[in-house]
Design an enzyme around this catalytic site. Structure first.
Site, PDB file in Angstrom:
ATOM      1  N   GLU A 167       0.787  -1.233   0.000  1.00  0.00           N
ATOM      2  CA  GLU A 167       0.000   0.000   0.000  1.00  0.00           C
ATOM      3  C   GLU A 167       0.821   1.285   0.000  1.00  0.00           C
ATOM      4  O   GLU A 167       0.810   2.044   0.990  1.00  0.00           O
ATOM      5  CB  GLU A 167      -0.962   0.004   1.193  1.00  0.00           C
ATOM      6  CG  GLU A 167      -1.871  -1.202   1.254  1.00  0.00           C
ATOM      7  CD  GLU A 167      -2.947  -1.074   2.333  1.00  0.00           C
ATOM      8  OE1 GLU A 167      -2.871  -0.161   3.162  1.00  0.00           O
ATOM      9  OE2 GLU A 167      -3.891  -1.887   2.319  1.00  0.00           O
ATOM     10  N   GLU A 356      -5.223  -8.713   0.959  1.00  0.00           N
ATOM     11  CA  GLU A 356      -5.924  -8.403   2.211  1.00  0.00           C
ATOM     12  C   GLU A 356      -7.386  -8.150   1.916  1.00  0.00           C
ATOM     13  O   GLU A 356      -7.724  -7.453   0.955  1.00  0.00           O
ATOM     14  CB  GLU A 356      -5.395  -7.111   2.877  1.00  0.00           C
ATOM     15  CG  GLU A 356      -4.069  -7.247   3.562  1.00  0.00           C
ATOM     16  CD  GLU A 356      -3.605  -5.933   4.192  1.00  0.00           C
ATOM     17  OE1 GLU A 356      -4.459  -5.110   4.587  1.00  0.00           O
ATOM     18  OE2 GLU A 356      -2.383  -5.743   4.279  1.00  0.00           O
TER      19      GLU A 356
HETATM   20  C1  FCB Z   1      -4.440  -2.124   5.512  1.00  0.00           C
HETATM   21  C2  FCB Z   1      -3.065  -2.462   6.042  1.00  0.00           C
HETATM   22  C3  FCB Z   1      -3.048  -3.494   7.122  1.00  0.00           C
HETATM   23  C4  FCB Z   1      -4.236  -3.374   8.053  1.00  0.00           C
HETATM   24  C5  FCB Z   1      -5.528  -3.239   7.291  1.00  0.00           C
HETATM   25  C6  FCB Z   1      -6.753  -3.134   8.145  1.00  0.00           C
HETATM   26  O1  FCB Z   1      -4.439  -0.829   5.025  1.00  0.00           O
HETATM   27  O2  FCB Z   1      -2.236  -2.909   5.002  1.00  0.00           O
HETATM   28  O3  FCB Z   1      -1.817  -3.393   7.777  1.00  0.00           O
HETATM   29  O4  FCB Z   1      -4.040  -2.370   8.963  1.00  0.00           O
HETATM   30  O5  FCB Z   1      -5.467  -2.139   6.438  1.00  0.00           O
END
Ligand code: FCB
Length: 450
Positions: A167, A356
């Site tokens: 990110e 994620e």
């Molecule tokens: C993302 C991050 C991760 C976590 C999630 C909820 O932005 O990569 O570390 O905090 O959000």
């Protein structure tokens, strides 16, 4: 015979994800020095409850038990990140003990047949690098390459899949532009310079990786959303375009189309003075082909013109009656499908991994159990949309649930729980939640189960 529409293709990767600062603790063990997050946590008012990652989940000490728990829960793929200040606690000083920890972790994973996906940078920049300007300093690209190169040399043959960055938008914009993440600066030029250096370090790391002749795969993870205009007023449509340029296109375009988006360059120019930090050859390097695209998806955005966001002249809306998670993020699974479609139609035919996805819920441990049915519903609904994309021929190859453990949720400290495993931070006891057992069934069956 009827077709099982809930089944995923053979070989689909099911995993869970974590990151170093969020779980490891052991902040000064074995030569580790401070990261920008250690410093940020000690700045009053920056992190809820004054929480720090000093202890977190003590994963640094408890990793053998944690890996056994992963195995018990049927997990075969694990995404984690390396803490840069463990590897280079000081300028030019490679720390053997830091490498040893990750070597031991990898061995433990191997014992249970769990495949690693290693993120090189998940935001814990060494403070000594920040003291020289952090990501705003072009020299940080060299420091990053030295660090990534050390990881490739040490673990290149044991790690089949690498994420250069997690990110970049968050690291650059939240860290240097909005200031809600470390190092807490509020300067738009710094944000864009940082984003550029992060992207550059990604492309150059791919080159370095290829030059080492390693046979694994390497890519990057972006946080993307799907966005809709609040109305069809031209002002709102324009605000939506800007938001999209800011969050999505600013990263996707240089990676896949060779340049930053023109409309955003024009919009940003008066705020940052010039793009003199983009040097000849940089865009070629940034466009270096990776092997996959990782995306983190949580929510969508509904955008209108307004003053809420000073740089974008945009505001965000939540439709009345929307379902939200404990973060206040709208639950909108269909936008995952729309995002995947868009990526495939407009950007890349590379395999995509959802690195994620998950939800914070207000979990409570009652009589040894956590009934997190809202998390199950969230994940299930998103898997259905992932499946819809695959059924239409989409090249989605894996899904990593965020997160394995409840952990340090950045500016929210320990207030927000994202884990499929509950962590009691006093005793460090781990209790798999209902979602962990449900996910275990999904992984075993390779299909969405009820
Ligand atoms: C993302 C991050 C991760 C976590 C999630 C909820 O932005 O990569 O570390 O905090 O959000």
């Amino acid at each position: 015979m009827s077709i099982d529409t809930k089944k995923f293709p053979d070989g689909f990767v099911w995993g869970v994800a974590t990151s170093s600062y969020q779980i490891e603790g052991a902040a000064d063990a074995d030569g580790r020095t401070a990261s920008i997050w250690d410093t940020f946590c000690r700045t009053p008012g920056k992190v809820a409850g004054g929480d720090t990652g000093d202890r977190a989940c003590e994963h640094y000490y408890r990793y053998p038990d944690d890996v056994r728990l992963l195995a018990d829960l049927g997990i075969k793929h694990y995404r984690f990140s390396v803490a840069w200040p463990r590897i280079f606690p000081e300028k030019g000083k490679l720390n053997r003990k830091g490498l040893d920890f990750y070597r031991a972790l990898l061995q433990e994973l191997k014992k249970y047949g769990i495949q690693p996906l290693v993120t090189v940078y998940h935001w814990d920049l060494p403070q000594w690098v920040q003291d020289e300007g952090g990501w705003t300093n072009r020299k940080t690209v060299d420091y990053y390459l030295e660090y990534a190169g050390a990881l490739f040399a040490e673990f290149g043959h044991d790690v089949p899949m690498w994420n250069t960055h997690n990110e970049p938008w968050c690291a650059a914009v939240l860290g240097y532009g909005i200031g809600v993440h470390a190092p807490g600066h509020t300067d738009w030029r710094e944000a864009l310079v940082s984003a550029h250096h992060i992207l550059l370090s990604h492309g150059l790391a791919i080159r370095a990786y290829r030059e080492m002749g390693l046979s694994g795969r390497i890519g990057m993870t972006l946080n993307l959303d799907y966005n809709d205009p609040a109305s069809d007023r031209p002002e709102d449509l324009a605000a939506q375009q800007r938001h999209d340029g800011y969050l999505n296109r600013w990263f996707l375009d240089p990676l896949f189309k060779g340049d930053y988006p023109q409309d955003m360059k024009e919009w940003y120019l008066p705020h940052i003075g010039s793009f003199d930090f983009v040097k000849p050859g940089d865009l070629d390097a940034i466009g270096e082909a990776g092997d996959f695209l990782g995306i983190n998806y949580y929510t969508r955005a509904i955008v209108k013109e307004g003053n809420g966001h000073p740089l974008l002249k945009a505001d965000y809306e939540l439709p009345e009656g929307s379902e939200v998670t404990d973060m206040g993020w709208e639950v909108h699974p269909e936008s995952l499908y729309r995002l995947l479609k868009r990526l495939q139609q407009q950007y890349t035919s590379l395999p995509i991994y959802i690195t994620e996805n998950g939800a914070a819920t207000a979990d409570r441990l009652i009589e040894g159990k956590v009934d997190d049915r809202d998390r199950i519903r969230y994940v299930k609904a998103h898997l259905e949309q992932a499946q819809r994309f695959i059924a239409e021929g989409g090249n989605l190859q894996g899904y990593y649930l965020w997160s394995f453990l409840d952990n340090f949720e950045w500016a929210f400290g320990y207030e927000k729980r994202f884990g499929m495993v509950y962590v009691d931070y006093e005793t460090q006891a781990r209790t798999p939640k209902a979602s962990a057992y449900w996910y275990k069934d999904v992984v075993r069956a390779n299909r969405i189960v009820d």
